[in-house]
Design a protein around this motif. Structure first.
Motif, PDB file in Angstrom:
ATOM      1  N   MET A  42       6.907   4.578  -9.615  1.00  0.00           N
ATOM      2  CA  MET A  42       6.752   3.722  -8.439  1.00  0.00           C
ATOM      3  C   MET A  42       5.863   4.356  -7.361  1.00  0.00           C
ATOM      4  O   MET A  42       5.806   3.870  -6.229  1.00  0.00           O
ATOM      5  CB  MET A  42       8.115   3.345  -7.849  1.00  0.00           C
ATOM      6  N   GLY A  43       5.142   5.440  -7.687  1.00  0.00           N
ATOM      7  CA  GLY A  43       4.239   6.093  -6.746  1.00  0.00           C
ATOM      8  C   GLY A  43       4.649   7.497  -6.381  1.00  0.00           C
ATOM      9  O   GLY A  43       3.852   8.253  -5.816  1.00  0.00           O
ATOM     10  N   LEU A  44       5.873   7.887  -6.713  1.00  0.00           N
ATOM     11  CA  LEU A  44       6.331   9.240  -6.382  1.00  0.00           C
ATOM     12  C   LEU A  44       5.509  10.308  -7.094  1.00  0.00           C
ATOM     13  O   LEU A  44       5.325  11.419  -6.571  1.00  0.00           O
ATOM     14  CB  LEU A  44       7.814   9.396  -6.742  1.00  0.00           C
ATOM     15  N   LEU A  45       4.989   9.995  -8.294  1.00  0.00           N
ATOM     16  CA  LEU A  45       4.149  10.929  -9.043  1.00  0.00           C
ATOM     17  C   LEU A  45       2.695  10.476  -9.033  1.00  0.00           C
ATOM     18  O   LEU A  45       1.944  10.712  -9.990  1.00  0.00           O
ATOM     19  CB  LEU A  45       4.667  11.072 -10.473  1.00  0.00           C
ATOM     20  N   GLY A  46       2.274   9.852  -7.955  1.00  0.00           N
ATOM     21  CA  GLY A  46       0.889   9.431  -7.823  1.00  0.00           C
ATOM     22  C   GLY A  46       0.578   8.197  -8.635  1.00  0.00           C
ATOM     23  O   GLY A  46       1.482   7.441  -9.049  1.00  0.00           O
TER      24      GLY A  46
ATOM     25  N   HIS B 199       0.857  -1.185   0.000  1.00  0.00           N
ATOM     26  CA  HIS B 199       0.000   0.000   0.000  1.00  0.00           C
ATOM     27  C   HIS B 199       0.893   1.235   0.000  1.00  0.00           C
ATOM     28  O   HIS B 199       1.731   1.407   0.887  1.00  0.00           O
ATOM     29  CB  HIS B 199      -0.923   0.019   1.219  1.00  0.00           C
ATOM     30  N   LYS B 200       0.687   2.109  -0.989  1.00  0.00           N
ATOM     31  CA  LYS B 200       1.531   3.291  -1.156  1.00  0.00           C
ATOM     32  C   LYS B 200       0.699   4.554  -0.968  1.00  0.00           C
ATOM     33  O   LYS B 200      -0.423   4.653  -1.480  1.00  0.00           O
ATOM     34  CB  LYS B 200       2.187   3.290  -2.541  1.00  0.00           C
ATOM     35  N   ARG B 201       1.306   5.513  -0.270  1.00  0.00           N
ATOM     36  CA  ARG B 201       0.606   6.761   0.027  1.00  0.00           C
ATOM     37  C   ARG B 201       1.539   7.933  -0.263  1.00  0.00           C
ATOM     38  O   ARG B 201       2.595   8.065   0.350  1.00  0.00           O
ATOM     39  CB  ARG B 201       0.156   6.768   1.485  1.00  0.00           C
ATOM     40  N   ASN B 202       1.146   8.766  -1.220  1.00  0.00           N
ATOM     41  CA  ASN B 202       1.930   9.943  -1.581  1.00  0.00           C
ATOM     42  C   ASN B 202       1.597  11.079  -0.630  1.00  0.00           C
ATOM     43  O   ASN B 202       0.431  11.400  -0.406  1.00  0.00           O
ATOM     44  CB  ASN B 202       1.625  10.340  -3.027  1.00  0.00           C
ATOM     45  N   ARG B 203       2.626  11.699  -0.062  1.00  0.00           N
ATOM     46  CA  ARG B 203       2.432  12.719   0.971  1.00  0.00           C
ATOM     47  C   ARG B 203       2.513  14.143   0.440  1.00  0.00           C
ATOM     48  O   ARG B 203       2.535  15.085   1.217  1.00  0.00           O
ATOM     49  CB  ARG B 203       3.468  12.528   2.082  1.00  0.00           C
ATOM     50  N   GLY B 204       2.551  14.344  -0.867  1.00  0.00           N
ATOM     51  CA  GLY B 204       2.571  15.690  -1.426  1.00  0.00           C
ATOM     52  C   GLY B 204       2.092  15.640  -2.860  1.00  0.00           C
ATOM     53  O   GLY B 204       2.838  15.279  -3.763  1.00  0.00           O
ATOM     54  N   LEU B 205       0.822  15.983  -3.105  1.00  0.00           N
ATOM     55  CA  LEU B 205       0.208  15.729  -4.397  1.00  0.00           C
ATOM     56  C   LEU B 205       0.247  16.913  -5.365  1.00  0.00           C
ATOM     57  O   LEU B 205      -0.281  16.815  -6.461  1.00  0.00           O
ATOM     58  CB  LEU B 205      -1.249  15.303  -4.196  1.00  0.00           C
ATOM     59  N   ALA B 206       0.824  18.044  -4.972  1.00  0.00           N
ATOM     60  CA  ALA B 206       0.794  19.216  -5.841  1.00  0.00           C
ATOM     61  C   ALA B 206       1.419  18.924  -7.205  1.00  0.00           C
ATOM     62  O   ALA B 206       0.813  19.183  -8.256  1.00  0.00           O
ATOM     63  CB  ALA B 206       1.498  20.393  -5.169  1.00  0.00           C
ATOM     64  N   VAL B 207       2.625  18.368  -7.219  1.00  0.00           N
ATOM     65  CA  VAL B 207       3.306  18.076  -8.477  1.00  0.00           C
ATOM     66  C   VAL B 207       2.629  16.934  -9.234  1.00  0.00           C
ATOM     67  O   VAL B 207       2.359  17.063 -10.441  1.00  0.00           O
ATOM     68  CB  VAL B 207       4.795  17.779  -8.237  1.00  0.00           C
TER      69      VAL B 207
ATOM     70  N   GLY C 106      -1.094  15.359 -13.931  1.00  0.00           N
ATOM     71  CA  GLY C 106      -2.247  14.576 -14.374  1.00  0.00           C
ATOM     72  C   GLY C 106      -2.519  13.303 -13.619  1.00  0.00           C
ATOM     73  O   GLY C 106      -3.355  12.485 -14.054  1.00  0.00           O
ATOM     74  N   ALA C 107      -1.857  13.064 -12.482  1.00  0.00           N
ATOM     75  CA  ALA C 107      -2.115  11.861 -11.694  1.00  0.00           C
ATOM     76  C   ALA C 107      -3.559  11.835 -11.208  1.00  0.00           C
ATOM     77  O   ALA C 107      -4.115  12.871 -10.828  1.00  0.00           O
ATOM     78  CB  ALA C 107      -1.161  11.787 -10.513  1.00  0.00           C
ATOM     79  N   ARG C 108      -4.149  10.656 -11.186  1.00  0.00           N
ATOM     80  CA  ARG C 108      -5.559  10.510 -10.816  1.00  0.00           C
ATOM     81  C   ARG C 108      -5.774  10.351  -9.316  1.00  0.00           C
ATOM     82  O   ARG C 108      -6.847  10.680  -8.805  1.00  0.00           O
ATOM     83  CB  ARG C 108      -6.147   9.284 -11.518  1.00  0.00           C
ATOM     84  N   ARG C 109      -4.797   9.821  -8.585  1.00  0.00           N
ATOM     85  CA  ARG C 109      -4.991   9.533  -7.166  1.00  0.00           C
ATOM     86  C   ARG C 109      -3.667   9.607  -6.422  1.00  0.00           C
ATOM     87  O   ARG C 109      -2.592   9.522  -7.012  1.00  0.00           O
ATOM     88  CB  ARG C 109      -5.645   8.165  -6.987  1.00  0.00           C
ATOM     89  N   GLY C 110      -3.769   9.734  -5.104  1.00  0.00           N
ATOM     90  CA  GLY C 110      -2.579   9.886  -4.278  1.00  0.00           C
ATOM     91  C   GLY C 110      -2.175   8.645  -3.516  1.00  0.00           C
ATOM     92  O   GLY C 110      -1.116   8.630  -2.885  1.00  0.00           O
ATOM     93  N   SER C 111      -2.997   7.599  -3.525  1.00  0.00           N
ATOM     94  CA  SER C 111      -2.642   6.356  -2.836  1.00  0.00           C
ATOM     95  C   SER C 111      -3.204   5.178  -3.613  1.00  0.00           C
ATOM     96  O   SER C 111      -4.158   5.325  -4.396  1.00  0.00           O
ATOM     97  CB  SER C 111      -3.179   6.352  -1.398  1.00  0.00           C
ATOM     98  N   ASP C 112      -2.617   4.023  -3.395  1.00  0.00           N
ATOM     99  CA  ASP C 112      -3.061   2.834  -4.106  1.00  0.00           C
ATOM    100  C   ASP C 112      -2.470   1.610  -3.432  1.00  0.00           C
ATOM    101  O   ASP C 112      -1.500   1.706  -2.658  1.00  0.00           O
ATOM    102  CB  ASP C 112      -2.614   2.885  -5.566  1.00  0.00           C
ATOM    103  N   THR C 113      -3.052   0.438  -3.706  1.00  0.00           N
ATOM    104  CA  THR C 113      -2.548  -0.838  -3.201  1.00  0.00           C
ATOM    105  C   THR C 113      -2.185  -1.726  -4.374  1.00  0.00           C
ATOM    106  O   THR C 113      -3.006  -1.935  -5.277  1.00  0.00           O
ATOM    107  CB  THR C 113      -3.588  -1.533  -2.308  1.00  0.00           C
ATOM    108  N   GLU C 114      -0.945  -2.235  -4.368  1.00  0.00           N
ATOM    109  CA  GLU C 114      -0.439  -3.051  -5.459  1.00  0.00           C
ATOM    110  C   GLU C 114      -0.316  -4.509  -5.022  1.00  0.00           C
ATOM    111  O   GLU C 114       0.467  -4.813  -4.113  1.00  0.00           O
ATOM    112  CB  GLU C 114       0.927  -2.535  -5.907  1.00  0.00           C
ATOM    113  N   PRO C 115      -1.041  -5.425  -5.658  1.00  0.00           N
ATOM    114  CA  PRO C 115      -0.837  -6.856  -5.376  1.00  0.00           C
ATOM    115  C   PRO C 115       0.301  -7.406  -6.224  1.00  0.00           C
ATOM    116  O   PRO C 115       0.584  -6.910  -7.317  1.00  0.00           O
ATOM    117  CB  PRO C 115      -2.178  -7.466  -5.806  1.00  0.00           C
ATOM    118  N   TYR C 116       0.970  -8.437  -5.710  1.00  0.00           N
ATOM    119  CA  TYR C 116       2.013  -9.073  -6.499  1.00  0.00           C
ATOM    120  C   TYR C 116       2.154 -10.531  -6.083  1.00  0.00           C
ATOM    121  O   TYR C 116       1.753 -10.942  -4.988  1.00  0.00           O
ATOM    122  CB  TYR C 116       3.353  -8.333  -6.369  1.00  0.00           C
ATOM    123  N   VAL C 117       2.761 -11.299  -6.974  1.00  0.00           N
ATOM    124  CA  VAL C 117       3.132 -12.677  -6.684  1.00  0.00           C
ATOM    125  C   VAL C 117       4.592 -12.832  -7.080  1.00  0.00           C
ATOM    126  O   VAL C 117       5.023 -12.349  -8.126  1.00  0.00           O
ATOM    127  CB  VAL C 117       2.232 -13.686  -7.432  1.00  0.00           C
TER     128      VAL C 117
END
Length: 291
Positions: free
Chosen positions: A199-203, A146-154, A159-170
């Motif tokens: 990798m989530g730095l730009l949302g 689970h990734k959470r971006n702490r500064g969404l201005a940039v 054009g990023a759609r969201r500031g956090s997301d959860t990535e599943p992997y195997v």
């Protein structure tokens, strides 16, 4: 209030993990060096770029283990990444991890930085990469980050759609005894569902799409000694922002375990294009402690 740097934050988290393990009646540390890999930049056990099916720490199936790491990268374009994290391995089966990143934007956005927090969960569901090395199947693990971006201005400006997301992997990790000219050979394949930008730095998500994309991550390492690994990693990334296209990441690394609870990783890293700068390359050193 002044924000804590990643290194200060991880020092607090490492102390918490040490206290958690110490309070448990089972003392960890009986696994062989290198059998949990190193700390992946997002906090999980694995290589520098990709999580492997291995579980963090030195604990066996009867023990609790933990690890902590710190990494600093400065690319030739002036971008600076400071990453730190810690992980708790429960009975060589379940892994909990956390990491924090600070990414300085150089002259692309002078004086500004991006911040990302990552919280991970991994479950080893099948196999043992070490004790099943003479068998054809790999060790397999399922994970979530689970990734959470702490500064969404940039990111929002790009054009990023969201500031956090959860990535599943195997992940599937396999050790071949004597598989490389008499030396042990380790391979890993990770398939990740992601819509992360850098990798989530730009949302997450963008004008080119907002669904999870299945992306492969491949690692291959030769172990000329029980405490030494030389390898290469390749990680695919989606490119979902027209304003900030990106390419794959890869590294060539040398990991050394001078002591059972300490590892040093020296690597050459190629992050490809970042924002308006192409061919962002760097060498880096990562330090990990575990028990």
């Amino acid at each position: 209030m002044k924000k804590k740097s990643p290194s200060i934050w991880i020092a607090h988290l490492a102390l918490f993990l040490v206290g958690t393990a110490a309070a448990h009646p089972v003392c960890a540390g009986s696994r062989l060096p290198a059998t949990s890999g190193v700390s992946q930049v997002e906090g999980a056990a694995g290589g520098g770029l990709s999580p492997w099916a291995l579980i963090a720490g030195g604990g066996s199936r009867d023990e609790i283990g933990a690890s902590a790491f710190a990494t600093r990268v400065q690319t030739r374009g002036g971008y600076v990444l400071e990453a730190a994290g810690a992980a708790l391995g429960l009975y060589d089966t379940v892994e909990l991890s956390a990491a924090r990143w600070r990414f300085g934007l150089s002259d692309t956005v002078p004086g500004q930085s991006l911040r990302l927090e990552v919280f991970g969960l991994k479950w080893r569901v099948f196999g043992d990469a070490v004790y099943d090395a003479d068998r054809p199947w790999p060790q397999i693990a399922l994970g979530l980050q689970h990734k959470r971006n702490r500064g969404l201005a940039v990111p929002e400006l790009l054009g990023a759609r969201r500031g956090s997301d959860t990535e599943p992997y195997v992940s599937a990790t396999k050790l071949w005894l004597g598989g490389a000219g008499g030396y042990n050979l380790l391979g890993n394949l990770t398939l990740r569902g992601t819509r992360a930008n850098q990798m989530g730095l730009l949302g997450f998500g963008g004008d080119r799409g907002d669904r999870l994309r299945l992306q492969p991550e491949v690692s291959l390492a030769v172990l000329p000694h029980d405490a030494l690994a030389l390898g290469v990693e390749w990680r695919a990334k989606p490119s979902l922002l027209s304003a900030a296209p990106e390419t794959r990441a890869l590294d060539v690394f040398l990991a050394w375990w001078p002591y059972p609870g300490l590892s040093l990783t020296l690597a050459y890293l190629d992050l490809g294009q970042i924002a308006n700068k192409t061919a962002q390359r760097s060498s880096y050193l990562s330090l990990q402690a575990q028990f």
